[in-house]
Enzyme design. Structure first.
Site, PDB file in Angstrom:
ATOM      1  N   GLN A  95      23.737 -37.064   3.910  1.00 40.69           N
ATOM      2  CA  GLN A  95      22.980 -36.444   5.008  1.00 40.69           C
ATOM      3  C   GLN A  95      21.934 -35.479   4.461  1.00 40.69           C
ATOM      4  O   GLN A  95      20.772 -35.502   4.863  1.00 40.69           O
ATOM      5  CB  GLN A  95      23.957 -35.713   5.931  1.00 40.69           C
ATOM      6  N   HIS A 140      30.760 -23.013   7.364  1.00 38.66           N
ATOM      7  CA  HIS A 140      29.579 -22.691   8.185  1.00 38.66           C
ATOM      8  C   HIS A 140      29.178 -21.228   7.990  1.00 38.66           C
ATOM      9  O   HIS A 140      27.987 -20.897   7.960  1.00 38.66           O
ATOM     10  CB  HIS A 140      29.896 -22.901   9.670  1.00 38.66           C
ATOM     11  N   ARG A 174      36.996 -31.540  10.570  1.00 37.89           N
ATOM     12  CA  ARG A 174      37.963 -32.628  10.786  1.00 37.89           C
ATOM     13  C   ARG A 174      39.299 -32.365  10.087  1.00 37.89           C
ATOM     14  O   ARG A 174      40.270 -33.068  10.358  1.00 37.89           O
ATOM     15  CB  ARG A 174      37.378 -33.960  10.325  1.00 37.89           C
TER      16      ARG A 174
HETATM   17  O1  PAF Z   1      26.377 -31.794   9.655  1.00 38.34           O
HETATM   18  C1  PAF Z   1      26.453 -31.670  10.898  1.00 38.34           C
HETATM   19  O2  PAF Z   1      27.191 -30.841  11.421  1.00 38.34           O
HETATM   20  C2  PAF Z   1      25.598 -32.561  11.798  1.00 38.34           C
HETATM   21  O3  PAF Z   1      25.456 -33.834  11.248  1.00 38.34           O
HETATM   22  C3  PAF Z   1      24.220 -31.955  12.114  1.00 38.34           C
HETATM   23  C4  PAF Z   1      23.377 -31.791  10.868  1.00 38.34           C
HETATM   24  C5  PAF Z   1      24.398 -30.599  12.795  1.00 38.34           C
HETATM   25  C6  PAF Z   1      23.454 -32.860  13.082  1.00 38.34           C
HETATM   26  O4  PAF Z   1      24.142 -33.051  14.264  1.00 38.34           O
END
Ligand code: PAF
Length: 290
Positions: free
Chosen positions: A152, A37, A186
């Site tokens: 995603q 992150h 996780r």
């Molecule tokens: O990747 C993630 O952490 C989640 O899927 C997101 C994009 C913040 C949506 O809740």
């Protein structure tokens, strides 16, 4: 650093910045921030004048038997990490669905009904719904997402294209532990022995990548090669596939614009990973040898 818990507070705080034509870069997260992150945040600083991080464990994207209740929520530590990373504002709502189950949601099509979508019914509808809500509230110029969640990322890009949303999606390469394990919130669920096994996922992807680079383009031998590696470690994947980057469909023959994608359970923990089939980029890591 500003911390907002309500959409109105976000909009009020952003208004003067918007009037000064400052560019907003959003990093959506579910918290429990790790080095992956922080890399998204670092990249966000390169695109935006203001960096906003959202922290929200979105119930809509968890299935009935998934880890919503035990998903880690270390908000204080996350806020400190954001502060240290020079984030301008954190949006950390307690609940984005004050009226209960939303009566209007985004519905995904075929691209979501494969790979993780087969094993997590409704997951991507939940992801796209919350991401579109965040885009409505924050109205960012840029939004950054990690390549680790490749399906995603592709679906969010398609949502933005299909719905003409005025935001640019910036993909950020996966950050890995020293042994190749993709960084994920996780990973903390893994026991010591499971953690020792988990790098087999990356090793398998790398080995398939090497086979492709040595000239194998038929999909089946590439997959069989990977499965053999996993079986030797007693890992049975939920899926191990080669897909085209653009539409996530299986190619007739593997080619440079493909990705190897995998999901498997190590103990009770479901891990996903992927690599471009052609290793033309140095692998982004905190010490792993490509
Ligand atoms: O990747 C993630 O952490 C989640 O899927 C997101 C994009 C913040 C949506 O809740």
């Amino acid at each position: 650093m500003e911390v907002c818990t309500h959409p109105k507070g976000v909009q009020q705080w952003l208004t003067p910045h918007r009037q000064q034509h400052q560019r907003i870069a959003l990093v959506p997260t579910m918290g429990c921030l790790h080095a992956g992150h922080l890399k998204l945040i670092e990249q966000a600083h390169q695109h935006g004048d203001l960096v906003v991080v959202s922290i929200y464990v979105n119930p809509l994207q968890f299935g009935a038997n998934e880890d919503l209740d035990r998903y880690p929520r270390p908000l204080e530590a996350d806020l400190r990490a954001c502060q240290d990373a020079g984030v301008d504002m954190v949006f950390a709502p307690a609940n984005l669905y004050p009226h209960g189950q939303p009566q209007v949601m985004l519905h995904t099509e075929t691209m979501a009904n494969r790979l993780c979508g087969i094993h997590r019914t409704g997951h991507f509808d939940g992801v796209l719904t919350v991401v579109s809500i965040l885009f409505h509230i924050i109205q960012p110029h840029y939004a950054l997402f990690g390549e680790k969640d490749f399906q995603q990322l592709r679906l969010i890009k398609r949502m933005v294209d299909d719905l003409y949303m005025p935001v640019t999606i910036i993909p950020v390469a996966t950050l890995r532990e020293h042994d190749g394990l993709a960084m994920s919130s996780r990973n903390r669920y893994l026991s010591e022995s499971e953690r020792a096994l988990a790098p087999a996922i990356f090793a398998t992807l790398r080995s398939m990548q090497r086979l492709f680079c040595a000239g194998e383009t038929s999909v089946n031998p590439l997959i069989q090669h990977g499965l053999k590696q996993l079986t030797s470690q007693n890992i049975t994947p939920e899926y191990l596939e080669i897909v085209q980057n653009e539409d996530l469909c299986p190619p007739h023959k593997a080619h440079a614009a493909c990705r190897i994608v995998i999901a498997c359970k190590i103990g009770q923990t479901r891990l996903i990973d992927n690599l471009p089939i052609q290793s033309d980029n140095p692998i982004q890591s905190v010490g792993v040898q490509p």
